[in-house]
Scaffold this motif. Sequence first.
Motif, short mmCIF file in Angstrom:
data_model
loop_
_atom_site.label_atom_id
_atom_site.label_comp_id
_atom_site.label_asym_id
_atom_site.label_seq_id
_atom_site.Cartn_x
_atom_site.Cartn_y
_atom_site.Cartn_z
N ARG A 28 0.82 -1.21 0.00
CA ARG A 28 0.00 0.00 0.00
C ARG A 28 0.86 1.27 0.00
O ARG A 28 0.48 2.29 -0.56
CB ARG A 28 -0.92 0.01 1.22
N GLU A 29 2.02 1.18 0.65
CA GLU A 29 2.92 2.33 0.75
C GLU A 29 3.87 2.44 -0.44
O GLU A 29 4.71 3.32 -0.49
CB GLU A 29 3.74 2.24 2.04
N GLY A 30 3.73 1.51 -1.39
CA GLY A 30 4.62 1.53 -2.55
C GLY A 30 6.00 1.00 -2.24
O GLY A 30 6.97 1.31 -2.95
N ALA A 31 6.11 0.20 -1.18
CA ALA A 31 7.41 -0.33 -0.76
C ALA A 31 7.49 -1.84 -0.96
O ALA A 31 8.13 -2.55 -0.18
CB ALA A 31 7.68 0.02 0.70
N ALA A 32 6.84 -2.33 -2.02
CA ALA A 32 6.80 -3.78 -2.26
C ALA A 32 8.19 -4.37 -2.43
O ALA A 32 8.45 -5.52 -2.05
CB ALA A 32 5.94 -4.08 -3.48
N ASP A 33 9.10 -3.61 -3.03
CA ASP A 33 10.46 -4.11 -3.28
C ASP A 33 11.20 -4.42 -1.98
O ASP A 33 12.13 -5.22 -1.96
CB ASP A 33 11.27 -3.11 -4.09
N ASP A 34 10.80 -3.77 -0.88
CA ASP A 34 11.46 -4.00 0.40
C ASP A 34 11.23 -5.42 0.93
O ASP A 34 12.01 -5.94 1.72
CB ASP A 34 10.96 -3.01 1.46
N ILE A 35 10.11 -6.04 0.49
CA ILE A 35 9.76 -7.36 1.02
C ILE A 35 10.82 -8.40 0.68
O ILE A 35 11.26 -9.17 1.52
CB ILE A 35 8.38 -7.80 0.48
N ALA A 36 11.26 -8.42 -0.59
CA ALA A 36 12.30 -9.36 -1.00
C ALA A 36 13.61 -9.05 -0.30
O ALA A 36 14.37 -9.95 0.08
CB ALA A 36 12.48 -9.32 -2.52
N GLY A 37 13.89 -7.77 -0.10
CA GLY A 37 15.13 -7.36 0.56
C GLY A 37 15.20 -7.83 2.00
O GLY A 37 16.27 -8.17 2.51
N ILE A 38 14.05 -7.86 2.65
CA ILE A 38 14.00 -8.30 4.06
C ILE A 38 14.43 -9.77 4.16
O ILE A 38 15.16 -10.17 5.06
CB ILE A 38 12.58 -8.14 4.62
N MET A 39 13.96 -10.57 3.22
CA MET A 39 14.21 -12.01 3.28
C MET A 39 15.63 -12.39 2.91
O MET A 39 16.09 -13.47 3.25
CB MET A 39 13.23 -12.74 2.37
N SER A 40 16.32 -11.52 2.20
CA SER A 40 17.66 -11.88 1.73
C SER A 40 18.68 -11.72 2.85
O SER A 40 18.59 -10.81 3.66
CB SER A 40 18.05 -10.98 0.56
N GLY A 41 19.61 -12.61 2.89
CA GLY A 41 20.69 -12.51 3.88
C GLY A 41 20.38 -13.23 5.17
O GLY A 41 19.36 -12.99 5.80
N VAL A 42 21.26 -14.13 5.55
CA VAL A 42 21.13 -14.87 6.82
C VAL A 42 22.07 -14.22 7.83
O VAL A 42 23.27 -14.08 7.59
CB VAL A 42 21.49 -16.36 6.63
N ILE A 43 21.54 -13.81 8.96
CA ILE A 43 22.34 -13.16 10.00
C ILE A 43 23.20 -14.18 10.74
O ILE A 43 24.38 -13.96 11.00
CB ILE A 43 21.42 -12.42 11.00
N ALA A 44 22.57 -15.28 11.10
CA ALA A 44 23.27 -16.34 11.84
C ALA A 44 22.51 -17.64 11.64
O ALA A 44 21.42 -17.65 11.05
CB ALA A 44 23.37 -15.98 13.32
N VAL A 45 23.08 -18.72 12.14
CA VAL A 45 22.42 -20.03 12.09
C VAL A 45 22.40 -20.61 13.49
O VAL A 45 23.42 -20.61 14.18
CB VAL A 45 23.16 -20.98 11.12
N THR A 46 21.24 -21.06 13.94
CA THR A 46 21.13 -21.62 15.28
C THR A 46 21.84 -22.97 15.36
O THR A 46 22.26 -23.52 14.34
CB THR A 46 19.65 -21.81 15.68
N SER A 47 21.95 -23.49 16.56
CA SER A 47 22.63 -24.77 16.75
C SER A 47 21.91 -25.91 16.04
O SER A 47 22.50 -26.95 15.75
CB SER A 47 22.73 -25.08 18.25
N LYS A 48 20.62 -25.71 15.74
CA LYS A 48 19.84 -26.74 15.05
C LYS A 48 19.78 -26.50 13.54
O LYS A 48 19.02 -27.15 12.83
CB LYS A 48 18.42 -26.79 15.63
#
Length: 320
Positions: free
Chosen positions: A87-107
């Motif tokens: 709605r805010e015209g920020a649809a492109d931000d959605i894919a950007g949010i998902m990209s990149g792994v910060i860390a991986v848990t022990s599992k």
Amino acid sequence: MDKVKISVDCGGLDLLQKVMGVFDENMNVLAGELGIAFGVSGTAVEFSGELQNVTVAAEVSKKLLEIAKAGEPIDKSRLIYCIELVREGAADDIAGIMSGVIAVTSKGKPVKCKTVGQKRYAEAIKKNTVVFGIGPAGTGKTYLAVALAVAAYKSKTAEKIILTRPAVEAGEKLGFLPGDLQNKVDPYLRPLYDALQEMFGLDNYAKLMERGVIEIAPLAYMRGRTLNNAFIILDEAQNTTKEQMKMFLTRLGENSKMVITGDVTQIDLPEGKKSGLKHASEILKGIEGISVVTLTARDVVRHPLVSAIVAAYEKKEKNG
């Protein structure tokens, strides 16, 4: 206004099912939020209604398809967040949010940002030496900071992880709790223990604690020290005084990074005492190497009701 139809091809029954949700739950939420109707034609979702709303629904569905293809879960809170961004015209931000792994848990579970605010917060931590993460409960301030601390240790950019909290009583008295000082402050540090144990696993966590690689202590224990080659997190910083915050910030040593998190709407200091978090974030803003990131109710990633509760309190405070 004339009604129109727009179809979004999901490319397969498996992806269609993920986009639609169990018993069409996702589409029912989408239709309810936008006041439109939907149906299924082959492997496509077909929307009908006013052009503006149908266009938003189609764009949201395309983003849900990207999320499904990436193997990410689609829940109600994420769906509503997608609607807001489109709605805010920020649809492109959605894919950007998902990209990149910060860390991986022990599992083996990857830790990723879930909102634009979280992404901005994580990037600020990576780029700056001192970062203030200010926002309500459930925005992932502490969890993401711990995840980035673990990533820094594993990449050998930090030799130690130091986590601290002010032991300020939230309606309870420390003196009435059983045990010695460490036993008394452990409840205040529990969220930090939990996050680290999830990241390292219980056995590795215990070994790193024994070796002194991980240190978790009340804020008072930081006095008089210089913290070198460390990733340092001060949690619940809204409960520091101005003097305590200055003491903590001046512990910063060579090759170290500090993340200070807190919620300025939940201050437990005695009346008349100004929060060190509020004070520091005001006077240090704009200094190179220091970043102040504010998260809001939109960045809450717990139960959807938590976001609604936080938003209600924010509205009340704004309106007086």
